[in-house]
Design a protein around this motif. Structure first.
Motif, PDB file in Angstrom:
ATOM      1  N   ALA A 121      49.480 -36.490 -14.877  1.00 58.28           N
ATOM      2  CA  ALA A 121      48.641 -36.148 -13.723  1.00 58.28           C
ATOM      3  C   ALA A 121      49.454 -36.441 -12.471  1.00 58.28           C
ATOM      4  O   ALA A 121      49.933 -37.568 -12.286  1.00 58.28           O
ATOM      5  CB  ALA A 121      47.359 -36.970 -13.734  1.00 58.28           C
ATOM      6  N   LEU A 122      49.618 -35.441 -11.612  1.00 55.89           N
ATOM      7  CA  LEU A 122      50.435 -35.569 -10.407  1.00 55.89           C
ATOM      8  C   LEU A 122      49.585 -35.234  -9.193  1.00 55.89           C
ATOM      9  O   LEU A 122      48.900 -34.210  -9.163  1.00 55.89           O
ATOM     10  CB  LEU A 122      51.652 -34.638 -10.503  1.00 55.89           C
ATOM     11  N   GLY A 123      49.614 -36.102  -8.185  1.00 53.48           N
ATOM     12  CA  GLY A 123      48.856 -35.877  -6.962  1.00 53.48           C
ATOM     13  C   GLY A 123      49.502 -34.779  -6.128  1.00 53.48           C
ATOM     14  O   GLY A 123      50.499 -35.019  -5.436  1.00 53.48           O
ATOM     15  N   PHE A 124      48.946 -33.571  -6.212  1.00 55.13           N
ATOM     16  CA  PHE A 124      49.575 -32.422  -5.550  1.00 55.13           C
ATOM     17  C   PHE A 124      49.569 -32.586  -4.041  1.00 55.13           C
ATOM     18  O   PHE A 124      50.548 -32.236  -3.361  1.00 55.13           O
ATOM     19  CB  PHE A 124      48.866 -31.129  -5.956  1.00 55.13           C
ATOM     20  N   ASP A 125      48.495 -33.123  -3.476  1.00 59.60           N
ATOM     21  CA  ASP A 125      48.444 -33.317  -2.025  1.00 59.60           C
ATOM     22  C   ASP A 125      49.554 -34.264  -1.563  1.00 59.60           C
ATOM     23  O   ASP A 125      50.155 -34.058  -0.502  1.00 59.60           O
ATOM     24  CB  ASP A 125      47.082 -33.885  -1.620  1.00 59.60           C
ATOM     25  N   ARG A 126      49.805 -35.296  -2.334  1.00 60.01           N
ATOM     26  CA  ARG A 126      50.877 -36.228  -1.968  1.00 60.01           C
ATOM     27  C   ARG A 126      52.241 -35.557  -2.055  1.00 60.01           C
ATOM     28  O   ARG A 126      53.132 -35.844  -1.242  1.00 60.01           O
ATOM     29  CB  ARG A 126      50.817 -37.459  -2.882  1.00 60.01           C
ATOM     30  N   LEU A 127      52.409 -34.672  -3.022  1.00 59.77           N
ATOM     31  CA  LEU A 127      53.668 -33.932  -3.107  1.00 59.77           C
ATOM     32  C   LEU A 127      53.855 -33.066  -1.863  1.00 59.77           C
ATOM     33  O   LEU A 127      54.968 -32.964  -1.326  1.00 59.77           O
ATOM     34  CB  LEU A 127      53.670 -33.066  -4.370  1.00 59.77           C
ATOM     35  N   VAL A 128      52.778 -32.451  -1.388  1.00 60.72           N
ATOM     36  CA  VAL A 128      52.858 -31.648  -0.164  1.00 60.72           C
ATOM     37  C   VAL A 128      53.207 -32.536   1.031  1.00 60.72           C
ATOM     38  O   VAL A 128      53.993 -32.145   1.906  1.00 60.72           O
ATOM     39  CB  VAL A 128      51.543 -30.886   0.077  1.00 60.72           C
ATOM     40  N   MET A 129      52.634 -33.732   1.087  1.00 65.60           N
ATOM     41  CA  MET A 129      52.990 -34.669   2.152  1.00 65.60           C
ATOM     42  C   MET A 129      54.483 -34.931   2.166  1.00 65.60           C
ATOM     43  O   MET A 129      55.128 -34.914   3.226  1.00 65.60           O
ATOM     44  CB  MET A 129      52.242 -36.001   1.956  1.00 65.60           C
ATOM     45  N   LEU A 130      55.066 -35.170   0.989  1.00 68.49           N
ATOM     46  CA  LEU A 130      56.503 -35.439   0.916  1.00 68.49           C
ATOM     47  C   LEU A 130      57.313 -34.218   1.329  1.00 68.49           C
ATOM     48  O   LEU A 130      58.332 -34.342   2.019  1.00 68.49           O
ATOM     49  CB  LEU A 130      56.878 -35.860  -0.503  1.00 68.49           C
ATOM     50  N   ALA A 131      56.865 -33.039   0.921  1.00 65.48           N
ATOM     51  CA  ALA A 131      57.613 -31.820   1.229  1.00 65.48           C
ATOM     52  C   ALA A 131      57.615 -31.502   2.718  1.00 65.48           C
ATOM     53  O   ALA A 131      58.598 -30.984   3.251  1.00 65.48           O
ATOM     54  CB  ALA A 131      57.031 -30.645   0.444  1.00 65.48           C
ATOM     55  N   THR A 132      56.507 -31.800   3.395  1.00 65.00           N
ATOM     56  CA  THR A 132      56.351 -31.417   4.807  1.00 65.00           C
ATOM     57  C   THR A 132      56.640 -32.551   5.778  1.00 65.00           C
ATOM     58  O   THR A 132      56.769 -32.304   6.985  1.00 65.00           O
ATOM     59  CB  THR A 132      54.920 -30.927   5.056  1.00 65.00           C
ATOM     60  N   GLY A 133      56.707 -33.785   5.276  1.00 61.93           N
ATOM     61  CA  GLY A 133      56.861 -34.922   6.169  1.00 61.93           C
ATOM     62  C   GLY A 133      55.575 -35.304   6.872  1.00 61.93           C
ATOM     63  O   GLY A 133      55.595 -36.094   7.829  1.00 61.93           O
ATOM     64  N   ALA A 134      54.438 -34.784   6.426  1.00 65.63           N
ATOM     65  CA  ALA A 134      53.150 -35.123   7.038  1.00 65.63           C
ATOM     66  C   ALA A 134      52.872 -36.613   6.875  1.00 65.63           C
ATOM     67  O   ALA A 134      53.062 -37.167   5.800  1.00 65.63           O
ATOM     68  CB  ALA A 134      52.028 -34.310   6.398  1.00 65.63           C
ATOM     69  N   PRO A 135      52.421 -37.291   7.930  1.00 63.92           N
ATOM     70  CA  PRO A 135      52.205 -38.740   7.838  1.00 63.92           C
ATOM     71  C   PRO A 135      50.987 -39.125   7.020  1.00 63.92           C
ATOM     72  O   PRO A 135      50.931 -40.229   6.473  1.00 63.92           O
ATOM     73  CB  PRO A 135      52.038 -39.177   9.291  1.00 63.92           C
ATOM     74  N   ALA A 136      49.982 -38.233   6.921  1.00 59.78           N
ATOM     75  CA  ALA A 136      48.742 -38.575   6.222  1.00 59.78           C
ATOM     76  C   ALA A 136      48.248 -37.380   5.432  1.00 59.78           C
ATOM     77  O   ALA A 136      48.497 -36.219   5.785  1.00 59.78           O
ATOM     78  CB  ALA A 136      47.667 -39.018   7.213  1.00 59.78           C
ATOM     79  N   LEU A 137      47.532 -37.691   4.380  1.00 61.90           N
ATOM     80  CA  LEU A 137      47.030 -36.651   3.491  1.00 61.90           C
ATOM     81  C   LEU A 137      46.124 -35.664   4.226  1.00 61.90           C
ATOM     82  O   LEU A 137      46.160 -34.459   3.959  1.00 61.90           O
ATOM     83  CB  LEU A 137      46.297 -37.314   2.326  1.00 61.90           C
ATOM     84  N   ARG A 138      45.340 -36.150   5.167  1.00 59.04           N
ATOM     85  CA  ARG A 138      44.423 -35.268   5.890  1.00 59.04           C
ATOM     86  C   ARG A 138      45.168 -34.177   6.664  1.00 59.04           C
ATOM     87  O   ARG A 138      44.577 -33.147   7.010  1.00 59.04           O
ATOM     88  CB  ARG A 138      43.518 -36.084   6.827  1.00 59.04           C
ATOM     89  N   ASP A 139      46.463 -34.389   6.941  1.00 58.79           N
ATOM     90  CA  ASP A 139      47.223 -33.408   7.700  1.00 58.79           C
ATOM     91  C   ASP A 139      47.554 -32.158   6.888  1.00 58.79           C
ATOM     92  O   ASP A 139      47.946 -31.132   7.471  1.00 58.79           O
ATOM     93  CB  ASP A 139      48.517 -34.026   8.225  1.00 58.79           C
ATOM     94  N   ILE A 140      47.426 -32.223   5.556  1.00 60.92           N
ATOM     95  CA  ILE A 140      47.758 -31.053   4.741  1.00 60.92           C
ATOM     96  C   ILE A 140      46.523 -30.546   4.001  1.00 60.92           C
ATOM     97  O   ILE A 140      46.649 -29.808   3.024  1.00 60.92           O
ATOM     98  CB  ILE A 140      48.932 -31.350   3.782  1.00 60.92           C
ATOM     99  N   LEU A 141      45.316 -30.910   4.485  1.00 61.55           N
ATOM    100  CA  LEU A 141      44.064 -30.378   3.967  1.00 61.55           C
ATOM    101  C   LEU A 141      43.478 -29.408   4.995  1.00 61.55           C
ATOM    102  O   LEU A 141      43.528 -29.665   6.197  1.00 61.55           O
ATOM    103  CB  LEU A 141      43.063 -31.498   3.693  1.00 61.55           C
ATOM    104  N   TRP A 142      42.885 -28.304   4.520  1.00 61.11           N
ATOM    105  CA  TRP A 142      42.337 -27.310   5.438  1.00 61.11           C
ATOM    106  C   TRP A 142      41.193 -27.881   6.258  1.00 61.11           C
ATOM    107  O   TRP A 142      41.140 -27.699   7.480  1.00 61.11           O
ATOM    108  CB  TRP A 142      41.870 -26.075   4.655  1.00 61.11           C
ATOM    109  N   LEU A 143      40.262 -28.541   5.610  1.00 63.97           N
ATOM    110  CA  LEU A 143      39.132 -29.137   6.295  1.00 63.97           C
ATOM    111  C   LEU A 143      38.912 -30.548   5.769  1.00 63.97           C
ATOM    112  O   LEU A 143      39.005 -30.781   4.558  1.00 63.97           O
ATOM    113  CB  LEU A 143      37.848 -28.319   6.086  1.00 63.97           C
ATOM    114  N   VAL A 144      38.619 -31.490   6.655  1.00 66.10           N
ATOM    115  CA  VAL A 144      38.355 -32.870   6.240  1.00 66.10           C
ATOM    116  C   VAL A 144      37.125 -33.376   6.966  1.00 66.10           C
ATOM    117  O   VAL A 144      36.711 -32.818   7.974  1.00 66.10           O
ATOM    118  CB  VAL A 144      39.557 -33.791   6.530  1.00 66.10           C
TER     119      VAL A 144
END
Length: 331
Positions: free
Chosen positions: A308-331
């Motif tokens: 099981a891999l946290g896909f949102d966290r992988l996106v954070m690493l790929a983009t350099g986003a500081p927080a998970l909410r930055d790569i979600l469409w709506l929070v």
């Protein structure tokens, strides 16, 4: 009740990150399709959400046309359902699933998130690490920036056993002290807290002394966890005090959790019953029957490894986003 309007500027500033996210969804599907995996979908509202002791679930109610009803839970993982598919089909499968875990919120946690899970019959823990490394390298740039540090991704990933990690960073014989909180505290040179069990101290030392430092110079697989911390994994045939489990860490982020799967339904039932007793003692409302469909299917499960891999966290690493909410469409 007041309703807060969506801020268009907030979407606009995140749009490059969100577009990168969708690119990574496509890359993920191509990666697994090229390896002959079958993409599956499993129910989200289930009668049994899992057997994890400390995870809190969202509860809902299924209402039938005849007026009867039944409790359902939003699953914390598609694991049980996916293993039933593997047992029935014998195929390698993957899923990008929405999952829910109540009471979780931080820069790297959200109560609703996307989990990438895949299961590969015939794979052992080592070959699953090989495949996980290949997948991560396919989706991340050669170097990622996290916590003011460059972390190379193109290098070989470190493989570190939990026993060696405790020896290196804690100065303790983890498996040699198993079950003995006083001995572990003495070796770790910490004061045992009131009521603290060996398991409690294990996690305190892991969080305080190991997780902050691994995966910083290179991605790190932390492998061979204590058997008590791997309820769905096979025990290590070389040392039964350990289990065939790994987690992947990159830049202070726990990215993935994997098992060489336990396929013995008798042993699995015993582990579930023990976990259920502990969970209900801690939170009585977190009570549900055992997943009999899963336990029945387990008898036909091939030798298999899954992750099981946290896909949102992988996106954070790929983009350099500081927080998970930055790569979600709506929070």
């Amino acid at each position: 009740m007041s309703v807060t309007a969506l801020d268009p500027d907030r979407i606009a500033e995140r749009l490059p990150l969100l577009k990168r996210r969708m690119e990574m969804v496509g890359q993920t599907r191509r990666f697994f399709e090229n390896r002959a995996y079958l993409e599956v979908e499993t129910p989200y509202a289930v009668p049994v959400p899992g057997e994890e002791v400390h995870l809190r679930c969202f509860r809902t109610m299924l209402e039938r046309p005849d007026g009867t009803s039944e409790v359902r839970f939003l699953h914390t993982s598609p694991e049980f359902a996916m293993k039933r598919i593997v047992a029935a089909s014998g195929q390698a499968i993957f899923q990008l699933a929405r999952v829910w875990r109540n009471g979780e919120a931080s820069h790297t946690h959200h109560p609703e998130f996307t989990m990438l899970e895949w299961y590969r019959p015939g794979a052992d823990l080592s070959s699953l690490m090989d495949e996980t490394e290949a997948y991560v390298k396919a989706l991340l740039p050669e170097t990622v920036w996290r916590d003011e540090q460059h972390i190379p991704i193109h290098v070989p990933f470190e493989r570190l056993t939990m026993q060696d990690a405790f020896a290196r960073y804690v100065g303790a014989d983890l498996l040699g002290t198993a079950g003995d909180a006083d001995a572990l505290a003495q070796q770790a040179r910490v004061v045992l807290r009131d009521g603290e069990t060996w398991e409690d101290l294990f996690f305190r030392l892991l969080l305080d002394k190991i997780e902050p430092v691994i995966g910083r110079e290179q991605p790190t697989f932390l492998t061979h966890w204590p058997a008590e911390q791997a309820a769905l994994a096979r025990k290590d045939p070389v040392d039964s005090r350990g289990a065939l489990r790994f987690e992947l860490y990159i830049g202070g982020i726990e990215l993935a959790n994997a098992f060489e799967e336990l396929t013995d339904p008798v042993e699995q039932r015993a582990r579930f019953e023990a976990d259920r007793s502990r969970r209900v003692a801690l939170t009585p409302e977190q009570d549900w029957p055992l997943d009999e469909a899963f336990l029945t299917a387990l008898a036909g499960m091939p030798e298999c490894s899954g992750i099981a891999l946290g896909f949102d966290r992988l996106v954070m690493l790929a983009t350099g986003a500081p927080a998970l909410r930055d790569i979600l469409w709506l929070v």
